[in-house]
Design an enzyme around this catalytic site. Sequence first.
Site, mmCIF file in Angstrom:
data_model
loop_
_atom_site.group_PDB
_atom_site.id
_atom_site.type_symbol
_atom_site.label_atom_id
_atom_site.label_comp_id
_atom_site.label_asym_id
_atom_site.label_seq_id
_atom_site.Cartn_x
_atom_site.Cartn_y
_atom_site.Cartn_z
ATOM 1 N N ARG A 76 0.835 -1.042 -0.079
ATOM 2 C CA ARG A 76 0.046 -0.015 -0.098
ATOM 3 C C ARG A 76 0.841 1.343 0.016
ATOM 4 N NH1 ARG A 76 -2.609 2.723 5.114
ATOM 5 N NH2 ARG A 76 -4.195 4.845 3.339
ATOM 6 N N HIS A 119 -2.707 11.065 0.570
ATOM 7 C CA HIS A 119 -2.593 11.002 1.632
ATOM 8 C C HIS A 119 -1.757 11.870 1.666
ATOM 9 C CE1 HIS A 119 -1.071 7.341 4.952
ATOM 10 N NE2 HIS A 119 -0.621 8.690 4.994
ATOM 11 N N GLU A 164 -8.056 8.581 5.653
ATOM 12 C CA GLU A 164 -8.414 9.060 7.039
ATOM 13 C C GLU A 164 -8.768 10.932 7.256
ATOM 14 O OE1 GLU A 164 -5.114 8.653 10.170
ATOM 15 O OE2 GLU A 164 -4.993 6.316 9.474
ATOM 16 N N ASN A 293 -7.383 1.968 9.949
ATOM 17 C CA ASN A 293 -6.451 1.752 10.253
ATOM 18 C C ASN A 293 -6.247 2.199 11.757
ATOM 19 O OD1 ASN A 293 -5.700 2.010 7.846
ATOM 20 N ND2 ASN A 293 -5.533 4.961 8.602
ATOM 21 N N TYR A 295 -4.536 2.436 15.452
ATOM 22 C CA TYR A 295 -3.642 2.356 16.666
ATOM 23 C C TYR A 295 -4.002 2.398 17.955
ATOM 24 C CZ TYR A 295 -0.915 3.548 12.314
ATOM 25 O OH TYR A 295 -0.002 4.101 10.932
ATOM 26 N N GLU A 363 -3.908 0.078 8.169
ATOM 27 C CA GLU A 363 -2.662 0.419 8.979
ATOM 28 C C GLU A 363 -3.033 0.236 10.140
ATOM 29 O OE1 GLU A 363 -1.460 4.501 8.790
ATOM 30 O OE2 GLU A 363 -1.766 5.065 6.970
HETATM 31 C C1 FCB Z 1 -1.918 7.754 10.466
HETATM 32 C C2 FCB Z 1 -1.377 7.979 9.254
HETATM 33 C C3 FCB Z 1 0.414 7.615 8.671
HETATM 34 C C4 FCB Z 1 1.009 7.060 9.669
HETATM 35 C C5 FCB Z 1 0.356 6.708 10.951
HETATM 36 C C6 FCB Z 1 1.866 6.835 12.101
HETATM 37 O O1 FCB Z 1 -2.845 8.374 11.201
HETATM 38 O O2 FCB Z 1 -2.499 7.666 8.020
HETATM 39 O O3 FCB Z 1 0.179 8.462 7.505
HETATM 40 O O4 FCB Z 1 1.440 8.492 10.271
HETATM 41 O O5 FCB Z 1 -1.065 7.092 11.374
#
Ligand code: FCB
Length: 451
Positions: A76, A119, A164, A293, A295, A363
Site C-alpha cells: 500500500r 494521503h 483518514e 487504520n 493504532y 495500517e
Molecule cells: C496514521 C497515518 C500514517 C502514519 C500513522 C502513524 O494516522 O495515516 O500516515 O503517520 O498514522
Amino acid sequence: MTTSFPPGFRWGVATSAFQIEGAIRSDGRGPSIWDTFAAVPGAIAGGDTGEPAADHYHRWRADLALLGDLGVDSYRFSVSWPRIQPDGRRAERRGLDFYRRLVEALREQEIEPFLTLYHWDLPQALEDDGGWRSRDTASRFADYAALVHEELGDVVDHWTTLNEPYPCAVAGYGEGRHAPGAREGHGALAAAHHLLLGHGLAVRAMRSQALPRHQFGIVLNQSPAIPVTDSAADAAAAARQDTLLRRQFTDPLFGGRYAPGLAAMFDGVSDFSFRHDGDLQTIAAPLDYLGVNYYYRLHVADAPHREPDPAQRTVTDIGVDTTRLPDVPRTGMGWPVEPEGLIEALVGLHNRYPGLPPMYVTENGCVYADRSDLADYERISFLSEHIEAARTAAAAGVDLRGYFCWSLLDNFEWAHGYQHRFGLVHVDYATQQRTPRASYRWYRDFIAAQR
Ligand code: FCB
C-alpha cells in the site's frame, strides 16, 4: 499463534508519498500544503521538512527489493497529487511516469499494488483557492483521480480514494496541528464533508471508466471511544467523540445518512449549509472495500466545555476528555497498547452497517521512544498481538481480507518529524542506508509460515 486466516488473506506493508519520497522539487513536482506547513517555524518538531525523508523517489528500486525479501504479497503506497498536478490542474507526465515504473516493478515481483490517491498532500495551489473548505476541491480531486486511474488502470486494481479524512479535516482545518495549519474550529466540518464528497465524486469518475477487476475503497482511522466509567455522562461523552471521529464518516459512507448526533452537537454553532441535495447519494457510492487504520482506543470522560461561548469552541471542544488513559502499556507516542480495540473496531463496523464491504487492516504499527536500535522486540510483540486480534475478528465473522503493517521504512511522522520511527527497516537519514530490524525478520518469517 494460530495460523487460521481466511484463504487468500493478504499480507502487506504501507507507506505514503510525502512521508518517504523526499525529492520535493524533482521532475516538476509542485508544493503541497505539507511543504508550506513545514516551513512555518514551530509547526514540525525539530524543524523537519519533507526532505530528505527516505529519498524513496530515488531509491525505490532498493525499497522494492526490501519488499521482495520481506515476502509481502501486497504493498500500500500513495500517489503524490502535486507530482501529478503540480498546480492542482495541469498534468505532469514525469510524475505519472514515476508511479508507472514503480507499479510495473511491483507487478514483476508479483506484489499487488494498493494505490491511495490522497494521503494528505494537497497541492498548495488548491489550498490557495480554499482547500478542503471549498466545494470545488472535491471536483478537482475527482479530476485528479480520473487522470491517475486512466493512466494506471491497466496495472493497478486496488484504488483507495482518501487516507483518514478525520485528521485531514480536524487536525488540518479545525485545530491547526496538521497542514494547512488552519485553526478554524467548525470549519473542519465543511472540510470533512468536502473530503467525503470528493471521495464519492472520485469513485463515480473512476467507475465510469473502470475495468471489471478494479476495486474501489476508502481508508478510515478507527479509534473506538471507551467511557472511563459506566456513568451516563461518560457514556454520552464517548458517543459524542465517536460521532465526531467515526460516525461523521461511516454513517454517510455505509449507513445512507448523516450521523444523527452530529448536527445536534453543533446546534447553533455550525449551520451545515455546505450539505447540498444529492451529496449523500454521491458519498454513499457502493464500495468494494473499507480500509481500517488502527493504532489505539480513546478513553473518554465527560468534561466541561473549555470555551463556555459556543462561538469560540473548536470542533473538538465537545465536552469530552480523552486524556484519561488507563494504566496499560504505552508506545513511545504515549498511545495505549490495546489490541482488543482492533477487534472492537472491526466487529463494531461489521455489526453496525449491514452490507458493509470487506475490510482490510490498512495500517497498524508503533514506535518506542528513543529506541531506534535494530532489536525492536516491543514492536514484534505489538504486531503479533494485533495480528492475533485481527484473526479473532475474522473468526468472529468479519469479512477481513488482509493486514498491512505501518510501515516499511522509518519516515516523516507528520508534526513529529523524523523523531518517531515506525519502520520495520531503519533508515539512517544522513546516509540513507537501510537496515532491517528484528521486526522485519519476524514479519518475514511470520508471513512465510502462513503459506
Ligand atoms: C496514521 C497515518 C500514517 C502514519 C500513522 C502513524 O494516522 O495515516 O500516515 O503517520 O498514522
